[in-house]
Design a protein around this motif. Structure first.
Motif, mmCIF file in Angstrom:
data_model
loop_
_atom_site.group_PDB
_atom_site.id
_atom_site.type_symbol
_atom_site.label_atom_id
_atom_site.label_comp_id
_atom_site.label_asym_id
_atom_site.label_seq_id
_atom_site.Cartn_x
_atom_site.Cartn_y
_atom_site.Cartn_z
ATOM 1 N N SER A 31 47.633 35.143 23.363
ATOM 2 C CA SER A 31 47.247 33.991 23.983
ATOM 3 C C SER A 31 45.850 34.254 24.196
ATOM 4 O O SER A 31 45.547 35.263 24.944
ATOM 5 N N TYR A 32 44.527 33.559 23.975
ATOM 6 C CA TYR A 32 43.441 33.789 24.676
ATOM 7 C C TYR A 32 42.692 32.442 24.889
ATOM 8 O O TYR A 32 42.801 31.707 24.182
ATOM 9 N N ALA A 33 41.712 32.677 25.876
ATOM 10 C CA ALA A 33 40.941 31.382 26.163
ATOM 11 C C ALA A 33 39.598 31.496 25.217
ATOM 12 O O ALA A 33 39.235 32.715 24.821
ATOM 13 N N SER A 52 40.706 26.161 27.102
ATOM 14 C CA SER A 52 42.034 27.171 27.684
ATOM 15 C C SER A 52 42.908 27.389 26.327
ATOM 16 O O SER A 52 42.665 26.599 25.237
ATOM 17 N N TRP A 53 43.766 28.440 26.378
ATOM 18 C CA TRP A 53 44.568 28.608 25.383
ATOM 19 C C TRP A 53 45.264 27.303 24.899
ATOM 20 O O TRP A 53 45.450 27.177 23.765
ATOM 21 N N THR A 101 44.299 35.738 27.780
ATOM 22 C CA THR A 101 44.490 35.382 28.947
ATOM 23 C C THR A 101 46.117 35.335 29.186
ATOM 24 O O THR A 101 46.769 35.550 27.974
ATOM 25 N N TYR A 102 46.586 35.492 30.307
ATOM 26 C CA TYR A 102 48.254 35.289 30.613
ATOM 27 C C TYR A 102 48.606 34.076 31.154
ATOM 28 O O TYR A 102 49.734 33.655 31.332
ATOM 29 N N HIS A 104 48.128 29.759 30.589
ATOM 30 C CA HIS A 104 47.594 29.016 29.495
ATOM 31 C C HIS A 104 46.652 27.930 29.811
ATOM 32 O O HIS A 104 45.999 27.381 28.863
ATOM 33 N N ILE A 106 43.827 28.662 31.790
ATOM 34 C CA ILE A 106 42.497 29.276 32.433
ATOM 35 C C ILE A 106 41.466 28.909 31.598
ATOM 36 O O ILE A 106 41.523 29.001 30.321
ATOM 37 N N VAL A 108 37.399 29.955 30.778
ATOM 38 C CA VAL A 108 36.507 31.049 30.888
ATOM 39 C C VAL A 108 35.039 30.564 30.900
ATOM 40 O O VAL A 108 34.655 30.437 29.656
ATOM 41 N N GLU A 113 32.971 37.851 30.929
ATOM 42 C CA GLU A 113 34.385 37.975 30.909
ATOM 43 C C GLU A 113 35.003 38.094 29.435
ATOM 44 O O GLU A 113 36.183 38.122 29.315
ATOM 45 N N TYR A 114 34.043 37.744 28.639
ATOM 46 C CA TYR A 114 34.852 37.538 27.196
ATOM 47 C C TYR A 114 34.880 39.026 26.466
ATOM 48 O O TYR A 114 33.876 39.871 26.654
#
Length: 127
Positions: A31-33, A52-53, A101-102, A104, A106, A108, A113-114
């Motif tokens: 999972s990723y934003a 968000s994811w 991300t952990y 879902h 969030i 960014v 931060e990427y």
């Protein structure tokens, strides 16, 4: 690793629309934003929009709020940016970015931060 490839940029007149796409490949089962950033000549890279994811939360820069819409299709591993009412000041290279991300929900908004970035796609808006 995640690879990101943007497409959909081009030349458009002021007031027109474009839709950018960002195709993700690699370890996309995590999972990723994701977000969109842009950089105009002689200017710093700036935040445009993030999602968000889950897709349930989004954030926009004030300069694009109400004109741009970020969305994603996780089944297709693709991120989108629909841009309406384009202005000459929207001219820039647009980059998509991803960060694992952990949680879902969030979103960014900070470039630092990427973890992963695409190569960029040029958007030019003529007056």
């Amino acid at each position: 690793q995640v690879q990101l490839v943007e497409s959909g940029g081009g030349l458009v007149q002021a007031g027109g629309s474009l839709r950018l796409s960002c195709a993700a490949s690699g370890r996309t089962w995590r999972s990723y934003a994701m977000g969109w950033f842009r950089q105009a000549p002689g200017k710093e890279r700036e935040f445009v929009a993030a999602i968000s994811w889950s897709g349930g939360k989004t954030s926009y820069a004030d300069s694009v709020k109400g004109r741009f819409t970020i969305s994603r299709d996780n089944a297709k591993n693709t991120l989108y940016l629909k841009m309406n009412s384009l202005k000459p000041e929207d001219t820039a290279v647009y980059y998509c970015a991803a960060v694992i991300t952990y949680v879902h929900t969030i979103v960014v908004v900070t470039a630092d931060e990427y973890d992963y970035w695409g190569q960029g796609t040029q958007v030019t808006v003529s007056s």
